[in-house]
Design a protein around this motif. Structure first.
Motif, PDB file in Angstrom:
ATOM      1  N   VAL A   1      13.101   7.545   0.517  1.00 12.59           N
ATOM      2  CA  VAL A   1      12.678   5.874  -0.062  1.00 12.59           C
ATOM      3  C   VAL A   1      12.598   5.130   1.789  1.00 12.59           C
ATOM      4  N   ALA A   2      13.468   5.364   2.396  1.00 11.87           N
ATOM      5  CA  ALA A   2      13.290   5.376   3.969  1.00 11.87           C
ATOM      6  C   ALA A   2      12.252   5.500   5.057  1.00 11.87           C
ATOM      7  N   VAL A   3      12.159   7.133   4.342  1.00 10.82           N
ATOM      8  CA  VAL A   3      10.632   7.643   5.273  1.00 10.82           C
ATOM      9  C   VAL A   3       9.331   6.828   4.472  1.00 10.82           C
ATOM     10  N   VAL A   4       8.804   6.433   3.398  1.00  9.41           N
ATOM     11  CA  VAL A   4       8.188   6.165   2.644  1.00  9.41           C
ATOM     12  C   VAL A   4       6.893   5.111   2.763  1.00  9.41           C
ATOM     13  N   SER A   5       8.225   3.907   2.849  1.00  7.99           N
ATOM     14  CA  SER A   5       8.384   2.501   3.217  1.00  7.99           C
ATOM     15  C   SER A   5       7.682   2.483   5.074  1.00  7.99           C
ATOM     16  N   THR A   6       7.794   3.438   5.801  1.00 10.58           N
ATOM     17  CA  THR A   6       7.886   2.960   7.039  1.00 10.58           C
ATOM     18  C   THR A   6       6.849   3.880   7.099  1.00 10.58           C
ATOM     19  N   LEU A   7       6.733   5.495   6.842  1.00 13.88           N
ATOM     20  CA  LEU A   7       4.754   5.977   7.127  1.00 13.88           C
ATOM     21  C   LEU A   7       3.954   4.922   6.565  1.00 13.88           C
ATOM     22  N   PRO A   8       2.538   4.843   7.262  1.00 13.09           N
ATOM     23  CA  PRO A   8       1.693   3.693   7.539  1.00 13.09           C
ATOM     24  C   PRO A   8       0.704   4.185   6.120  1.00 13.09           C
ATOM     25  N   ALA A   9       0.281   3.576   5.788  1.00  9.22           N
ATOM     26  CA  ALA A   9      -1.090   3.711   4.339  1.00  9.22           C
ATOM     27  C   ALA A   9      -1.983   3.543   4.724  1.00  9.22           C
TER      28      ALA A   9
ATOM     29  N   ALA B   1       0.769  -1.108   0.139  1.00 12.61           N
ATOM     30  CA  ALA B   1      -0.147  -0.411  -0.144  1.00 12.61           C
ATOM     31  C   ALA B   1       0.705   1.318   0.249  1.00 12.61           C
ATOM     32  N   GLN B   2       2.107   1.343   0.998  1.00  7.16           N
ATOM     33  CA  GLN B   2       2.895   2.207   0.340  1.00  7.16           C
ATOM     34  C   GLN B   2       3.436   2.616  -0.974  1.00  7.16           C
ATOM     35  N   PRO B   3       3.934   3.711  -1.382  1.00  6.86           N
ATOM     36  CA  PRO B   3       4.728   4.618  -2.371  1.00  6.86           C
ATOM     37  C   PRO B   3       5.779   3.797  -3.077  1.00  6.86           C
ATOM     38  N   ILE B   4       6.377   3.300  -1.729  1.00 10.31           N
ATOM     39  CA  ILE B   4       7.586   3.257  -2.163  1.00 10.31           C
ATOM     40  C   ILE B   4       8.535   2.708  -3.399  1.00 10.31           C
ATOM     41  N   PHE B   5       8.263   1.897  -4.018  1.00  8.62           N
ATOM     42  CA  PHE B   5       8.231   1.349  -5.541  1.00  8.62           C
ATOM     43  C   PHE B   5       7.700   2.457  -6.791  1.00  8.62           C
ATOM     44  N   PRO B   6       6.404   3.590  -6.851  1.00 10.35           N
ATOM     45  CA  PRO B   6       6.977   4.485  -7.840  1.00 10.35           C
ATOM     46  C   PRO B   6       7.637   5.487  -7.264  1.00 10.35           C
ATOM     47  N   VAL B   7       8.032   5.457  -5.728  1.00  9.39           N
ATOM     48  CA  VAL B   7       8.882   6.451  -5.512  1.00  9.39           C
ATOM     49  C   VAL B   7      10.614   6.491  -6.049  1.00  9.39           C
ATOM     50  N   PHE B   8      10.552   4.970  -6.051  1.00 14.61           N
ATOM     51  CA  PHE B   8      12.235   4.471  -5.892  1.00 14.61           C
ATOM     52  C   PHE B   8      11.997   4.774  -7.231  1.00 14.61           C
ATOM     53  N   ALA B   9      11.710   4.317  -8.362  1.00 10.58           N
ATOM     54  CA  ALA B   9      11.625   4.212  -9.356  1.00 10.58           C
ATOM     55  C   ALA B   9      11.575   6.390  -9.808  1.00 10.58           C
ATOM     56  N   PHE B  10      10.988   6.831  -9.515  1.00  7.92           N
ATOM     57  CA  PHE B  10      11.504   7.647 -10.149  1.00  7.92           C
ATOM     58  C   PHE B  10      12.639   9.310  -9.385  1.00  7.92           C
TER      59      PHE B  10
ATOM     60  N   LEU C   1      -4.495   9.874  13.273  1.00  9.79           N
ATOM     61  CA  LEU C   1      -4.853  10.163  11.458  1.00  9.79           C
ATOM     62  C   LEU C   1      -4.667   9.336  10.458  1.00  9.79           C
ATOM     63  N   GLY C   2      -5.143   8.992   9.589  1.00 12.00           N
ATOM     64  CA  GLY C   2      -5.204   8.732   8.472  1.00 12.00           C
ATOM     65  C   GLY C   2      -6.267   7.488   8.266  1.00 12.00           C
ATOM     66  N   ALA C   3      -7.060   7.465   9.390  1.00 11.76           N
ATOM     67  CA  ALA C   3      -7.962   6.392   9.343  1.00 11.76           C
ATOM     68  C   ALA C   3      -9.211   6.665   8.819  1.00 11.76           C
ATOM     69  N   THR C   4      -9.473   5.552   8.440  1.00 10.99           N
ATOM     70  CA  THR C   4     -11.126   5.206   7.806  1.00 10.99           C
ATOM     71  C   THR C   4     -11.812   4.040   7.963  1.00 10.99           C
ATOM     72  N   GLY C   5     -13.093   3.600   8.018  1.00 13.87           N
ATOM     73  CA  GLY C   5     -13.379   2.504   8.050  1.00 13.87           C
ATOM     74  C   GLY C   5     -13.582   1.986   6.609  1.00 13.87           C
ATOM     75  N   ALA C   6     -13.435   2.988   5.812  1.00 16.21           N
ATOM     76  CA  ALA C   6     -13.608   2.180   3.639  1.00 16.21           C
ATOM     77  C   ALA C   6     -12.987   1.745   3.175  1.00 16.21           C
ATOM     78  N   ILE C   7     -11.477   1.335   3.970  1.00 18.16           N
ATOM     79  CA  ILE C   7     -10.821   0.471   3.245  1.00 18.16           C
ATOM     80  C   ILE C   7      -9.938  -0.015   4.166  1.00 18.16           C
ATOM     81  N   ARG C   8      -9.549  -1.445   3.675  1.00 14.74           N
ATOM     82  CA  ARG C   8      -8.471  -1.658   4.230  1.00 14.74           C
ATOM     83  C   ARG C   8      -7.991  -2.467   3.801  1.00 14.74           C
ATOM     84  N   THR C   9      -6.233  -2.780   4.607  1.00 11.01           N
ATOM     85  CA  THR C   9      -5.183  -2.554   4.098  1.00 11.01           C
ATOM     86  C   THR C   9      -4.418  -3.093   5.288  1.00 11.01           C
ATOM     87  N   VAL C  10      -3.239  -3.938   4.873  1.00 13.12           N
ATOM     88  CA  VAL C  10      -2.495  -4.603   5.896  1.00 13.12           C
ATOM     89  C   VAL C  10      -1.161  -4.507   5.172  1.00 13.12           C
TER      90      VAL C  10
END
Length: 355
Positions: free
Chosen positions: A223-231, A114-123, A346-355
């Motif tokens: 990359v370290a930040v975006v891979s450890t921040l929560p989705a 769910a984290q944007p690690i791969f798009p950010v890494f690619a850019f 922060l970032g909490a919603t009942g509409a989306i479930r990610t792991v």
């Protein structure tokens, strides 16, 4: 006749094999053609096969296709930055755009990861690889061809299941339920809180990393930040940040030991395939162990495109990853203070479930 119990180990093997083949085959082809300098583009395109790995195949077709387009678009943006001379303001602007688009896209699709690690890494890496205007047709062919290949590999399981599943159903991973997606998530405060955390964290880590003259590769802190921040709908924990540092240090030691032996390009292909395979095996079990395999893969393939002294590579990797983890934890502390005052995560919603 009773069907044998499903094995977690064989579940991982199915997806791991696809991920390794998706990235390994284009990389091997580039080496065979004598073009190792473009290895990074093949690697980032190969990550396309990771997305949607447990989804029903009709839905996976869309998820993997959009993820492939996202990876290709991020690489194209990075190449444009590189060809413009990579001014810092343009790198920062491009990073913000990539983060906003990636978080919104992946959250809408409810992807894993769910984290944007791969798009950010690619850019970030594409913005550093030197590309001449005359190289653009070749680079575009490599990116598009590798993304299409990864998509085909990701979808190949449908044919394999059709043939083999009736004979050995216990070998295959269970297919997840169909996801009910909606663009309504784009209007939720939770999504934009997640976007804000990533943008602030990435820019802060990048700015601090750029200000340290003795270190290079500031994008590793990002990359370290975006891979450890929560989705979206995940909780931000110190545990993931610490696992990121521990796994990166261990993986860097392994990578430097390998690179000091000056392996041939074909050995880099082997490292990439093995690293991707076992990273997928352990990704759902332990993040630090995953990085023991993913870090050598990333460093070895990056070394093909941008060769440099392994010792300096190791110093930068460990220092910048630690910096990114510190920024991530600092945001965690600030975020928890905000959460206490507002009474909602922060970032909490009942509409989306990610792991």
């Amino acid at each position: 006749m009773t069907t044998p119990a499903h094995s977690t180990r064989t579940t991982n093997l199915e997806g791991a094999a696809r991920a390794a083949i998706a990235g390994g085959a284009p990389l091997a082809l580039l080496i065979a053609l004598g073009m190792p300098g473009y290895a990074a583009f093949a690697m980032f395109a190969g990550f396309t096969a990771i997305f949607g790995a447990t989804e029903p195949y009709r839905q996976r077709m869309v998820t993997t296709g959009i993820a492939g387009l996202l990876q290709a678009a991020c690489m194209a943006a990075g190449i444009a930055v590189s060809m413009s001379g990579a001014p810092l303001w343009l790198q920062g602007t491009g990073l913000v755009v990539v983060l906003v688009v990636a978080v919104c896209t992946l959250s809408t699709l409810q992807t894993i990861p769910a984290q944007p690690i791969f798009p950010v890494f690619a850019f970030c890496v594409s913005a550093l690889v030197p590309v001449r205007p005359a190289d653009l047709p070749l680079v575009a062919t490599i990116i598009v061809g590798s993304v299409v290949w990864a998509w085909l590999v990701a979808m190949s399981g449908a044919v394999i299941r059709l043939v083999l599943h009736p004979r050995a159903p216990h070998v295959f991973r269970p297919i997840a339920p169909h996801k009910h997606r909606s663009f309504a998530v784009l209007r939720t405060p939770a999504l934009w809180e997640t976007v804000g955390l990533n943008v602030v964290g990435a820019l802060l880590a990048g700015a601090v990393a750029e200000s340290v003259p003795a270190l290079g590769h500031p994008y590793w802190a990002v990359v370290a930040v975006v891979s450890t921040l929560p989705a979206i709908r995940q909780r931000h924990t110190v545990r993931r940040a610490s696992q990121r540092v521990i796994g990166t240090i261990g993986g860097t030691v392994v990578a430097v030991g390998i690179l000091l032996l000056e392996p041939s390009a074909w050995w880099i292909v082997v490292i990439a395939v093995v690293g991707q395979f076992f990273a997928e095996i352990f990704v759902a079990r332990h993040y630090a162990v995953t990085l023991l395999f993913l870090t050598p893969l990333a460093l070895a393939v990056s070394w093909l495109s941008l060769p440099e002294a392994p010792e300096l590579l190791a110093l930068d990797r460990i220092a910048q990853t630690t910096l990114g983890a510190v920024v991530s934890v600092a945001l965690l502390v600030v975020g928890r203070l905000i959460e206490r005052r507002r009474g909602r995560a922060l970032g909490a919603t009942g509409a989306i479930r990610t792991v």
